[in-house]
Design a protein around this motif. Structure first.
Motif, short mmCIF file in Angstrom:
data_model
loop_
_atom_site.label_atom_id
_atom_site.label_comp_id
_atom_site.label_asym_id
_atom_site.label_seq_id
_atom_site.Cartn_x
_atom_site.Cartn_y
_atom_site.Cartn_z
N ARG A 157 -29.06 -53.72 -55.16
CA ARG A 157 -30.23 -53.07 -55.75
C ARG A 157 -30.72 -51.89 -54.91
NH1 ARG A 157 -33.59 -56.92 -57.01
NH2 ARG A 157 -32.29 -58.65 -56.31
N SER A 158 -31.41 -51.00 -55.59
CA SER A 158 -32.16 -49.97 -54.87
C SER A 158 -33.45 -50.59 -54.40
CB SER A 158 -32.45 -48.78 -55.79
OG SER A 158 -31.26 -48.15 -56.20
N GLN A 159 -33.83 -50.37 -53.16
CA GLN A 159 -35.04 -50.97 -52.62
C GLN A 159 -36.30 -50.34 -53.19
OE1 GLN A 159 -34.54 -50.74 -48.30
NE2 GLN A 159 -35.01 -52.92 -48.26
N VAL A 160 -36.26 -49.05 -53.43
CA VAL A 160 -37.47 -48.32 -53.79
C VAL A 160 -37.20 -47.45 -55.02
CG1 VAL A 160 -39.20 -46.66 -53.01
CG2 VAL A 160 -38.19 -48.25 -51.37
N LEU A 161 -38.10 -47.56 -56.02
CA LEU A 161 -38.04 -46.69 -57.19
C LEU A 161 -39.45 -46.25 -57.54
CD1 LEU A 161 -35.49 -48.29 -59.68
CD2 LEU A 161 -35.21 -46.22 -58.32
N ILE A 215 -30.74 -48.68 -67.82
CA ILE A 215 -30.44 -50.07 -67.47
C ILE A 215 -29.22 -50.12 -66.55
CG2 ILE A 215 -29.69 -52.29 -68.41
CD1 ILE A 215 -31.33 -51.59 -70.94
N LEU A 216 -28.21 -49.28 -66.84
CA LEU A 216 -27.02 -49.26 -65.99
C LEU A 216 -27.35 -48.76 -64.59
CD1 LEU A 216 -24.30 -47.93 -68.48
CD2 LEU A 216 -24.67 -50.29 -67.72
N ARG A 217 -28.28 -47.80 -64.48
CA ARG A 217 -28.69 -47.33 -63.16
C ARG A 217 -29.41 -48.45 -62.39
NH1 ARG A 217 -30.12 -42.61 -65.99
NH2 ARG A 217 -32.37 -42.96 -65.70
N LEU A 218 -30.28 -49.18 -63.13
CA LEU A 218 -30.97 -50.28 -62.48
C LEU A 218 -29.99 -51.35 -61.99
CD1 LEU A 218 -34.05 -50.69 -64.84
CD2 LEU A 218 -34.15 -50.24 -62.39
N LYS A 219 -28.93 -51.56 -62.74
CA LYS A 219 -27.94 -52.58 -62.37
C LYS A 219 -26.97 -52.07 -61.31
CE LYS A 219 -26.26 -55.16 -65.69
NZ LYS A 219 -26.87 -56.45 -65.37
N GLY A 220 -27.05 -50.78 -60.96
CA GLY A 220 -26.20 -50.24 -59.92
C GLY A 220 -24.87 -49.74 -60.42
N VAL A 221 -24.67 -49.69 -61.75
CA VAL A 221 -23.40 -49.21 -62.29
C VAL A 221 -23.31 -47.69 -62.17
CG1 VAL A 221 -21.99 -49.06 -64.39
CG2 VAL A 221 -23.27 -51.16 -63.87
N LEU A 222 -24.43 -47.02 -62.36
CA LEU A 222 -24.48 -45.57 -62.28
C LEU A 222 -25.42 -45.16 -61.15
CD1 LEU A 222 -24.72 -44.63 -66.06
CD2 LEU A 222 -22.71 -44.41 -64.60
N PRO A 223 -25.15 -43.99 -60.52
CA PRO A 223 -26.03 -43.53 -59.44
C PRO A 223 -27.32 -42.95 -60.01
CG PRO A 223 -24.32 -41.91 -59.84
CD PRO A 223 -23.99 -43.09 -60.72
N TRP A 224 -28.35 -42.86 -59.13
CA TRP A 224 -29.63 -42.29 -59.55
C TRP A 224 -29.65 -40.78 -59.44
CZ3 TRP A 224 -33.36 -44.79 -62.05
CH2 TRP A 224 -33.32 -46.20 -62.04
N GLU A 225 -28.68 -40.20 -58.73
CA GLU A 225 -28.70 -38.76 -58.52
C GLU A 225 -28.40 -38.04 -59.82
OE1 GLU A 225 -27.08 -40.88 -56.76
OE2 GLU A 225 -28.07 -40.83 -54.81
N ALA A 226 -28.98 -36.83 -59.97
CA ALA A 226 -28.77 -36.05 -61.19
C ALA A 226 -27.37 -35.46 -61.24
CB ALA A 226 -29.81 -34.94 -61.29
#
Length: 644
Positions: A511-515, A614-625
């Protein structure tokens, strides 16, 4: 003072045996009284007892007509008589001071004490009363022992002899020596009383001077604390007062301030509490031997690197010990004044630290209360603004609310609000306000700028704080949008809570720690009330074959970057580093496989963006643009044709 002394009448009378009667007695008595007059006058000029005793010895030798005299005074603790001074052709004080009379084998002295009258030994070689070895070592042939009687007690004894010559002592010799000895006892008593009085006056004067100096120390050190001086300034003041190098250490023995007296060597600083020195067993034992909360002296221990003595004064208030103050002996010896300054300095430092901690605690409590009322929504906005102004905080300036809590089922306890606030403290002095809330700890953090960069800076601080508070990654944080008014914080708390729920529901072990709320957009409203199973079904229904077929991973990545770049083909091609035609072809293939018009249909766009979120939250995709272009072998033949 001495000239006013008069002798009791019974002490200057001739013996009752009648051997000195009539005019013959007048001259010797007159000489004795004249000699005592000289002694009496000298009392006001002689400040040392030995000087007076020497004068008495010379006078009695002259009165009796002998060459040598030794004078002994009674030791009150042992009742023996200890040698004080001697009179002869040369200085014999050192030898006399080593002698003691009146012991078990000294019948001569014991007879003098018992009779309280002069005793004569005509021949020391045949007489058994004196100690033979002493008589031989001093080469005494004949001796007259004269008691010094005061109020019925023998307070001293005078021994008279002619060294290696025999001498016959007459009744007149005994009488004149006895009378003068008794008069001299009065003078000695007076000298002792005067000496005691002088000593007491000197002690009082010294104490008064010490009290005045101590008052100066208290005034100066207390003024430094009241003026808000730092530890370095206090250490410098102590060094200036004592002329000795000073160092202040905290409870972990870290050196936090030093002070050097004017003109001192740079290298002469206390090193007693350095890591290397404290590691030596003898130094550890010496430090452990100091009494609790009492200053003491340690050293020197050259073999341990401690070359000078050092005063160690604990900086403590009650049972809390916050550090140590050291004062190094250099240039001059340590004195009682140095000990007083070290003790007072440590006390003043402890007072200052205690006051600062109480003030910090009070300020902390006020800040925590203010943060709690902002989050709960206190309707009296003017009261909140006044309290914030007293703390130097502008609540109408841009802030963000960060909610620190634990990941679901982690078993970790959220740190207390004070620890969280300290972890959030910024190097620029920006002060966060933290308070305990139902879900964890709410932290109101000032923004360095009122834009996306400001929120990114808060995210960085929150990420560092979570890592510092729990290295295992069990802490998570949700950050609100920008708060610009006191009424914004209720909404901000709801936003941060929604972000935390999304993290706990969808994020995996990586998981990402901070959003932040901006990362989730409007999707947080839907996802914060959904469960993971429903979300997985929605993603599968929306993206379908893009997820199941690994050969189409480049299509999913392109769709992700396309949506993050506002559905701009040019910006997407720049972010991925591929030709614009390749982006167009991939988007077309994605629309064919998903049956969604991502380019023009707003409903389709929202569905795709929510699934990608949802995929970003699950870590499948990165958060970067922006992401790197697919590696070799991932591009399809159609991609290659489109590039051509």
């Amino acid at each position: 003072m001495g000239s006013q002394i008069t002798a009791p009448h019974h002490q200057i009378q001739a013996p009752a045996d009648g051997r000195l009667e009539g005019p013959r007695a007048a001259a010797p008595y007159a000489e004795a009284i004249a000699a005592f007059g000289d002694v009496s006058e000298a009392l006001s000029e002689l400040h040392e007892l030995d000087d007076l005793l020497h004068l008495i010895a010379r006078k009695i030798c002259a009165l009796v007509g002998v060459r040598r005299c030794s004078l002994y005074l009674r030791d009150e603790r042992s009742s023996l008589y200890r040698g004080q001074v001697g009179h002869w052709l040369h200085d014999i004080d050192e030898g006399v001071k080593r002698l003691t009379s009146g012991g078990a084998g000294d019948a001569f002295t014991r007879e003098i004490v018992a009779t309280k009258a002069p005793v004569v030994v005509q021949d020391t070689r045949s007489d058994t009363r004196p100690i033979k070895s002493t008589m031989r070592s001093w080469d005494v042939r004949s001796m007259l022992g004269v008691p010094m009687v005061l109020r019925g007690d023998v307070v001293g004894i005078v021994y008279l002899d002619d060294a290696d010559q025999r001498r016959s002592y007459t009744a007149a010799d005994e009488a004149i020596a006895s009378m003068f000895a008794n008069l001299a006892a009065i003078a000695i008593q007076q000298a002792r009383l005067t000496s005691d009085l002088r000593a007491r006056l000197t002690t009082v004067a010294t104490q008064n001077a010490s009290m005045r100096r101590a008052a100066v120390v208290d005034d100066r050190l207390t003024a430094l604390v009241l003026e808000g001086s730092n530890m370095r300034e206090i250490a410098s003041a102590i060094a200036d007062l004592t002329g000795k190098a000073c160092a202040i250490h905290d409870a972990e023995f870290r050196q936090i301030a030093v002070g050097r007296p004017p003109g001192s060597e740079d290298g002469m600083l206390p090193k007693l509490l350095s890591t290397e020195t404290r590691a030596h067993p003898d130094v550890r034992r010496a430090l452990a031997g100091l009494r609790d909360n009492r200053p003491g002296v340690v050293g020197p221990m050259p073999y341990a690197g401690v070359h000078n003595r050092c005063i160690v004064a604990p900086v403590a208030a009650g049972t809390d010990q916050w550090g140590h103050l050291l004062l190094l002996e250099h240039g001059s010896r340590l004195t009682n004044f140095d000990m007083i300054v070290a003790r007072r300095g440590a006390t003043v430092i402890a007072w200052g630290m205690s006051a600062e901690r109480r003030a910090a605690a009070a300020e902390w409590n006020v800040g925590a209360s203010l943060a709690g009322e902002l989050i709960r929504g206190n309707r009296d906005i003017s009261a909140l603004e006044r309290r914030a102004e007293h703390m130097g905080i502008r609540i109408d300036a841009p802030h963000a609310l960060c909610l620190i809590t634990t990941a679901a089922e982690s078993g970790t306890i959220v740190p207390d609000a004070r620890a969280v606030a300290e972890a959030f403290a910024a190097e620029d002095g920006a002060r966060p306000m933290a308070t305990a809330v139902t879900d964890g700890v709410g932290v109101i953090v000032p923004l360095p700028s009122d834009d996306v960069k400001g929120l990114e800076a808060v995210k960085a601080r929150a990420t560092a704080a979570c890592a510092a508070l729990d290295a295992d990654g069990a802490l998570i944080a949700g950050i609100s949008t920008v708060c610009r008014r006191p009424t914004d914080y209720v909404r901000a708390y709801e936003q941060a809570t929604q972000v935390v729920r999304c993290l706990n529901t969808f994020a995996g072990d990586d998981r990402s720690q901070v959003l932040a709320a901006n990362d989730l957009g409007a999707g947080r409203l839907f996802l914060s009330t959904s469960n993971a199973a429903e979300a997985d079904r929605f993603v599968e229904e929306t993206l379908g074959r893009l997820l199941t077929d690994k050969s189409r991973a480049d299509l999913l990545t392109t769709l992700h970057v396309f949506c993050r770049n506002g559905r701009s083909v040019r910006r997407t091609s720049q972010a991925m580093g591929v030709h614009e035609n390749t982006i167009r072809y991939r988007i077309m293939r994605t629309e064919t496989l998903t049956e969604l018009d991502v380019t023009d249909d707003s409903d389709a766009q929202f569905s795709v963006q929510l699934a990608l979120l949802i995929l970003r939250l699950k870590g499948v995709l990165p958060w970067e643009a922006g992401v790197e272009a697919p590696g070799p072998g991932t591009a399809t033949e159609a991609d290659a044709a489109a590039d051509a």
